[in-house]
Scaffold this motif. Structure first.
Motif, PDB file in Angstrom:
ATOM      1  N   CYS A  36       0.822  -1.210   0.000  1.00  0.00           N
ATOM      2  CA  CYS A  36       0.000   0.000   0.000  1.00  0.00           C
ATOM      3  C   CYS A  36       0.853   1.257   0.000  1.00  0.00           C
ATOM      4  CB  CYS A  36      -0.920  -0.003   1.224  1.00  0.00           C
ATOM      5  SG  CYS A  36      -2.216  -1.276   1.161  1.00  0.00           S
ATOM      6  N   HIS A  37       1.978   1.216   0.747  1.00  0.00           N
ATOM      7  CA  HIS A  37       2.745   2.435   0.933  1.00  0.00           C
ATOM      8  C   HIS A  37       4.103   2.404   0.233  1.00  0.00           C
ATOM      9  CE1 HIS A  37      -0.114   3.884   3.956  1.00  0.00           C
ATOM     10  NE2 HIS A  37      -0.104   2.652   4.446  1.00  0.00           N
ATOM     11  N   GLY A  38       4.406   1.295  -0.478  1.00  0.00           N
ATOM     12  CA  GLY A  38       5.710   1.152  -1.095  1.00  0.00           C
ATOM     13  C   GLY A  38       5.737   1.484  -2.560  1.00  0.00           C
ATOM     14  N   ALA A  39       4.716   2.201  -3.041  1.00  0.00           N
ATOM     15  CA  ALA A  39       4.670   2.518  -4.462  1.00  0.00           C
ATOM     16  C   ALA A  39       5.830   3.424  -4.839  1.00  0.00           C
ATOM     17  CB  ALA A  39       3.333   3.176  -4.805  1.00  0.00           C
ATOM     18  N   CYS A  40       6.264   4.284  -3.932  1.00  0.00           N
ATOM     19  CA  CYS A  40       7.377   5.193  -4.205  1.00  0.00           C
ATOM     20  C   CYS A  40       8.255   5.262  -2.961  1.00  0.00           C
ATOM     21  CB  CYS A  40       6.863   6.585  -4.575  1.00  0.00           C
ATOM     22  SG  CYS A  40       8.173   7.788  -4.908  1.00  0.00           S
ATOM     23  N   ALA A  41       9.532   5.032  -3.147  1.00  0.00           N
ATOM     24  CA  ALA A  41      10.488   5.099  -2.035  1.00  0.00           C
ATOM     25  C   ALA A  41      11.710   5.866  -2.498  1.00  0.00           C
ATOM     26  CB  ALA A  41      10.874   3.695  -1.574  1.00  0.00           C
ATOM     27  N   GLU A  42      12.110   6.852  -1.723  1.00  0.00           N
ATOM     28  CA  GLU A  42      13.253   7.691  -2.090  1.00  0.00           C
ATOM     29  C   GLU A  42      14.550   7.013  -1.678  1.00  0.00           C
ATOM     30  OE1 GLU A  42      12.934  11.763  -1.022  1.00  0.00           O
ATOM     31  OE2 GLU A  42      10.905  11.994  -1.812  1.00  0.00           O
ATOM     32  N   VAL A  43      15.136   6.289  -2.628  1.00  0.00           N
ATOM     33  CA  VAL A  43      16.383   5.557  -2.406  1.00  0.00           C
ATOM     34  C   VAL A  43      17.541   6.367  -2.985  1.00  0.00           C
ATOM     35  CG1 VAL A  43      17.614   3.401  -2.828  1.00  0.00           C
ATOM     36  CG2 VAL A  43      15.126   3.384  -2.539  1.00  0.00           C
ATOM     37  N   ASP A  44      18.606   6.498  -2.212  1.00  0.00           N
ATOM     38  CA  ASP A  44      19.777   7.233  -2.687  1.00  0.00           C
ATOM     39  C   ASP A  44      20.448   6.501  -3.843  1.00  0.00           C
ATOM     40  OD1 ASP A  44      19.395   9.191  -0.791  1.00  0.00           O
ATOM     41  OD2 ASP A  44      20.745   8.269   0.673  1.00  0.00           O
ATOM     42  N   SER A  45      21.028   7.268  -4.737  1.00  0.00           N
ATOM     43  CA  SER A  45      21.724   6.699  -5.884  1.00  0.00           C
ATOM     44  C   SER A  45      23.054   6.083  -5.459  1.00  0.00           C
ATOM     45  CB  SER A  45      21.971   7.782  -6.934  1.00  0.00           C
ATOM     46  OG  SER A  45      22.766   7.287  -7.995  1.00  0.00           O
ATOM     47  N   VAL A  67      12.165  20.522  -6.506  1.00  0.00           N
ATOM     48  CA  VAL A  67      12.926  19.626  -5.634  1.00  0.00           C
ATOM     49  C   VAL A  67      14.215  19.260  -6.348  1.00  0.00           C
ATOM     50  CG1 VAL A  67      12.958  17.414  -4.432  1.00  0.00           C
ATOM     51  CG2 VAL A  67      10.816  18.703  -4.620  1.00  0.00           C
ATOM     52  N   SER A  68      15.328  19.268  -5.625  1.00  0.00           N
ATOM     53  CA  SER A  68      16.606  18.906  -6.238  1.00  0.00           C
ATOM     54  C   SER A  68      17.276  17.786  -5.451  1.00  0.00           C
ATOM     55  CB  SER A  68      17.537  20.117  -6.311  1.00  0.00           C
ATOM     56  OG  SER A  68      17.918  20.534  -5.014  1.00  0.00           O
ATOM     57  N   LYS A  69      18.006  16.960  -6.169  1.00  0.00           N
ATOM     58  CA  LYS A  69      18.784  15.870  -5.584  1.00  0.00           C
ATOM     59  C   LYS A  69      20.217  15.961  -6.102  1.00  0.00           C
ATOM     60  CE  LYS A  69      15.146  13.792  -3.690  1.00  0.00           C
ATOM     61  NZ  LYS A  69      14.983  13.442  -2.257  1.00  0.00           N
ATOM     62  N   VAL A  70      21.173  15.542  -5.292  1.00  0.00           N
ATOM     63  CA  VAL A  70      22.584  15.620  -5.650  1.00  0.00           C
ATOM     64  C   VAL A  70      23.212  14.233  -5.606  1.00  0.00           C
ATOM     65  CG1 VAL A  70      24.827  16.602  -5.049  1.00  0.00           C
ATOM     66  CG2 VAL A  70      22.755  17.977  -4.769  1.00  0.00           C
ATOM     67  N   VAL A  71      24.019  13.921  -6.629  1.00  0.00           N
ATOM     68  CA  VAL A  71      24.767  12.667  -6.676  1.00  0.00           C
ATOM     69  C   VAL A  71      26.239  12.998  -6.921  1.00  0.00           C
ATOM     70  CG1 VAL A  71      25.071  10.433  -7.801  1.00  0.00           C
ATOM     71  CG2 VAL A  71      22.777  11.438  -7.628  1.00  0.00           C
ATOM     72  N   HIS A  72      27.105  12.565  -6.014  1.00  0.00           N
ATOM     73  CA  HIS A  72      28.546  12.752  -6.175  1.00  0.00           C
ATOM     74  C   HIS A  72      29.120  11.456  -6.752  1.00  0.00           C
ATOM     75  CE1 HIS A  72      28.423  16.526  -3.945  1.00  0.00           C
ATOM     76  NE2 HIS A  72      27.697  15.918  -3.025  1.00  0.00           N
TER      77      HIS A  72
END
Length: 221
Positions: free
Chosen positions: A20-29, A140-145
């Motif tokens: 029900c709640h796992g449709a979207c999960a913010e996982v780090d790259s 919204v912004s995300k950063v990947v090093h």
């Protein structure tokens, strides 16, 4: 309720909650790529209220190691993908949300990684949310090093994750084995009880028949 049934019920509830709640999960790259290989640059931004309709466009920027400024390298909107930098021509594939303008996964796949791809990547979600009486715009912004290496190395997190996966599999198999033994013993006990009842019923029937025969002999005399 038996403990095994309680455990099964708990696992079932956990699975339902995840669905029900796992449709979207913010996982780090991931942050380590191997030269000459492909690499997924992850960028996920989940809406706080999934029932609210929305649209989003995505922009990716890159700053090479040692450089001061970001350059615009990629755009994805309702018209599709556009590679904005000649340096990345034919080297970026969209790997995010598909068949929807309501983008929550803006991941891209970088082809044929080189050491020059080392640096900082930023993705921006330009999102419009549509409420019943108004519209709301957010960014919204995300950063990947990203670090590019010649040969893949395994981090401690990856090792721990794999160990936990195997522990979970072994634990589940043991639980299934215990459950099978429990069910087998229960079925065997029920079978023995049924045999005893059948034997008792047969004994009572024979005894009753013998008694009737004896009574008949006495009457005959």
């Amino acid at each position: 309720m038996a403990p095994s049934h309680l455990l099964f019920f708990s696992l079932l509830c956990s699975l339902l909650v995840y669905q029900c709640h796992g449709a979207c999960a913010e996982v780090d790259s991931d942050t380590e790529a191997v030269a000459g290989k492909g690499f997924k640059l992850g960028c996920i931004s989940c809406k706080k209220r999934s029932e609210v309709e929305g649209t989003a466009t995505v922009e990716w920027y890159f700053r090479a190691k040692g450089e001061a400024d970001f350059i615009h390298i990629y755009t994805y909107n309702e018209d599709g993908p556009t590679i904005e930098s000649d340096f990345f021509i034919d080297r970026i594939d969209w790997n995010g949300s598909k068949q929807s303008n309501d983008i929550q996964d803006a991941s891209i796949y970088l082809l044929n990684v080189t050491f020059n791809d080392t640096g900082t990547y930023r993705c921006f979600f330009n999102r419009m949310l549509f409420y019943s009486n108004y519209e709301h715009s957010t960014i919204v912004s995300k950063v990947v090093h990203l670090t590019v290496v010649a040969k893949a190395t395994r981090g401690m997190a990856s090792i721990v994750s794999e160990v936990m996966m195997y522990v979970s599999i072994i634990g589940l198999q043991l639980w299934l084995l215990i459950e099978m033994i429990y069910c087998y013993r229960k079925i065997a006990a029920a079978g023995e009880e049924a045999l005893r009842e059948a034997a008792n019923a047969e004994y009572l029937a024979i005894a009753s028949e013998s008694k009737d025969n004896c009574a008949g002999v006495q009457v005959g005399e």
